[in-house]
Design an enzyme around this catalytic site. Structure first.
Site, PDB file in Angstrom:
ATOM      1  N   SER A   8      63.249  27.465 -81.317  1.00 19.62           N
ATOM      2  CA  SER A   8      63.704  27.490 -82.710  1.00 19.62           C
ATOM      3  C   SER A   8      63.364  28.839 -83.314  1.00 19.62           C
ATOM      4  O   SER A   8      62.189  29.234 -83.351  1.00 19.62           O
ATOM      5  CB  SER A   8      63.003  26.395 -83.512  1.00 19.62           C
ATOM      6  N   HIS A  32      68.091  27.266 -81.103  1.00 18.64           N
ATOM      7  CA  HIS A  32      68.035  26.229 -82.143  1.00 18.64           C
ATOM      8  C   HIS A  32      67.954  26.893 -83.512  1.00 18.64           C
ATOM      9  O   HIS A  32      67.045  27.678 -83.780  1.00 18.64           O
ATOM     10  CB  HIS A  32      66.818  25.337 -81.887  1.00 18.64           C
ATOM     11  N   ASP A  34      67.652  26.297 -87.476  1.00 17.13           N
ATOM     12  CA  ASP A  34      67.226  25.319 -88.485  1.00 17.13           C
ATOM     13  C   ASP A  34      67.759  25.717 -89.855  1.00 17.13           C
ATOM     14  O   ASP A  34      67.292  26.695 -90.440  1.00 17.13           O
ATOM     15  CB  ASP A  34      65.697  25.255 -88.538  1.00 17.13           C
ATOM     16  N   MET A  36      68.131  24.719 -93.723  1.00 16.80           N
ATOM     17  CA  MET A  36      67.510  23.840 -94.736  1.00 16.80           C
ATOM     18  C   MET A  36      68.012  24.221 -96.119  1.00 16.80           C
ATOM     19  O   MET A  36      68.217  25.405 -96.406  1.00 16.80           O
ATOM     20  CB  MET A  36      65.990  24.024 -94.727  1.00 16.80           C
ATOM     21  N   HIS A  65      70.851  22.780 -86.492  1.00 15.79           N
ATOM     22  CA  HIS A  65      70.192  21.557 -86.983  1.00 15.79           C
ATOM     23  C   HIS A  65      70.298  21.604 -88.505  1.00 15.79           C
ATOM     24  O   HIS A  65      69.569  22.351 -89.162  1.00 15.79           O
ATOM     25  CB  HIS A  65      68.731  21.559 -86.494  1.00 15.79           C
ATOM     26  N   MET A  67      69.644  20.487 -91.931  1.00 12.31           N
ATOM     27  CA  MET A  67      68.740  19.680 -92.775  1.00 12.31           C
ATOM     28  C   MET A  67      69.202  19.872 -94.214  1.00 12.31           C
ATOM     29  O   MET A  67      68.512  20.474 -95.041  1.00 12.31           O
ATOM     30  CB  MET A  67      67.295  20.139 -92.579  1.00 12.31           C
ATOM     31  N   MET A 137      63.153  13.478 -84.700  1.00  9.19           N
ATOM     32  CA  MET A 137      62.158  14.431 -85.209  1.00  9.19           C
ATOM     33  C   MET A 137      60.758  13.930 -84.845  1.00  9.19           C
ATOM     34  O   MET A 137      60.434  12.762 -85.042  1.00  9.19           O
ATOM     35  CB  MET A 137      62.267  14.578 -86.730  1.00  9.19           C
ATOM     36  N   ASP A 175      62.047  17.468 -81.759  1.00 13.23           N
ATOM     37  CA  ASP A 175      61.872  18.698 -82.525  1.00 13.23           C
ATOM     38  C   ASP A 175      60.617  18.577 -83.383  1.00 13.23           C
ATOM     39  O   ASP A 175      60.554  17.727 -84.268  1.00 13.23           O
ATOM     40  CB  ASP A 175      63.123  18.866 -83.414  1.00 13.23           C
TER      41      ASP A 175
HETATM   42  C1  DX5 Z   1      61.352  21.672 -88.563  1.00  8.34           C
HETATM   43  C2  DX5 Z   1      62.380  22.273 -87.665  1.00  8.34           C
HETATM   44  C3  DX5 Z   1      61.888  22.630 -86.332  1.00  8.34           C
HETATM   45  C4  DX5 Z   1      60.778  23.637 -86.288  1.00  8.34           C
HETATM   46  C5  DX5 Z   1      59.911  23.287 -85.123  1.00  8.34           C
HETATM   47  O1  DX5 Z   1      61.981  21.112 -89.654  1.00  8.34           O
HETATM   48  O2  DX5 Z   1      63.472  21.376 -87.488  1.00  8.34           O
HETATM   49  O3  DX5 Z   1      62.957  23.042 -85.486  1.00  8.34           O
HETATM   50  O4  DX5 Z   1      61.216  24.954 -86.167  1.00  8.34           O
HETATM   51  O5  DX5 Z   1      58.810  24.114 -85.162  1.00  8.34           O
HETATM   52  P1  DX5 Z   1      57.512  23.859 -84.312  1.00  8.34           P
HETATM   53  O6  DX5 Z   1      57.909  23.876 -82.872  1.00  8.34           O
HETATM   54  O7  DX5 Z   1      56.646  24.999 -84.709  1.00  8.34           O
HETATM   55  O8  DX5 Z   1      56.949  22.537 -84.734  1.00  8.34           O
HETATM   56 ZN    ZN Z   2      65.029  21.864 -85.935  1.00 13.20          ZN
END
Ligand code: DX5
Ligand code: ZN
Length: 216
Positions: A8, A32, A34, A36, A65, A67, A137, A175
């Site tokens: 990620s 990946h 993320d 948000m 991903h 969110m 998750m 994740d």
């Molecule tokens: C959190 C993200 C993850 C995050 C994981 O909301 O969806 O993808 O980057 O990070 P680590 O591996 O540090 O927990």
């Molecule tokens: Zn993620």
């Protein structure tokens, strides 16, 4: 399918992002991304100003991903950036989940349905065989660097058993909080794709960290 590692970039060095994308191209399986919105989750990450540029140099498959509320607003734009895997949260989609899966497929992408740790894993069962992957998750979505929630093993095992019972080929992605200390157990409980942020980019040698997670 072989166990895959999806680093990620949330934990990457944004001042030198090209270096980290090339590292995933060379050593990882999936990039990946993320996304948000500060509404579905209590944080804001990055949007298309970053993804457009990542797409320009990505050779590994990109996995978005989402969110965000109203994830469907972004499916077409992601597809035009050559993103090949797109997941959205069941908490955001509710009864539109099947429709979103169909929209993602119509754009030529693989569709994933994500759930936070407080959503019963059974909520995913109606989408087995429809979605290409389920994102369970293992921390609450919103931040990297959180501690892995141990109940995830049991949740994944229940989902895996139901997928097997139906003879479906839906994959399971997890994740959050995945690292060297738990990756063997993660794999053992039935995970196909592990996302890893801080355990990769916080390592002295991220390439070695990816290889260690993959078990090669
Ligand atoms: C959190 C993200 C993850 C995050 C994981 O909301 O969806 O993808 O980057 O990070 P680590 O591996 O540090 O927990
Ligand atoms: Zn993620």
């Amino acid at each position: 399918m072989a166990f895959q590692i999806a680093p990620s970039i949330l934990a990457a060095d944004f001042l030198h992002l090209e270096k980290d994308i090339r590292l995933i191209n060379d050593c990882g399986d999936i990039i990946h991304l993320d996304v948000m919105d500060g509404t579905l989750v209590p944080n804001i990450s990055f949007g298309f100003s970053v993804i457009d540029q990542v797409a320009g140099i990505a050779t590994a498959p990109m996995d978005a991903h989402l969110m965000v509320v109203h994830p469907e607003k972004w499916f077409a734009k992601l597809a035009s950036d050559r993103v090949s895997m797109c997941s959205f949260h069941y908490e955001a989609a509710g009864r539109s989940t099947s429709r979103h899966i169909e929209s993602i497929h119509a754009l030529g992408m693989k569709a994933g349905v994500a759930i936070n740790p407080d959503v019963p894993v059974e909520k995913l069962f109606p989408y087995i065989g429809k979605a290409d992957y389920m994102l369970v998750m293992s921390v609450f979505a919103g931040f990297g660097g959180q501690k892995f929630i141990a109940e995830t093993y049991e949740r994944v095992a229940r989902l895996k058993a139901e997928i097997a019972r139906r003879g479906a080929n839906t994959l399971i992605q997890i994740d959050g909080g995945v690292g060297a200390g738990n990756v063997a157990a993660v794999r053992e409980c039935g995970v196909d794709i592990a996302v890893a942020g801080s355990s990769v980019f916080g390592a002295q040698d991220p390439a070695a960290a990816i290889a260690a997670l993959r078990g090669v």
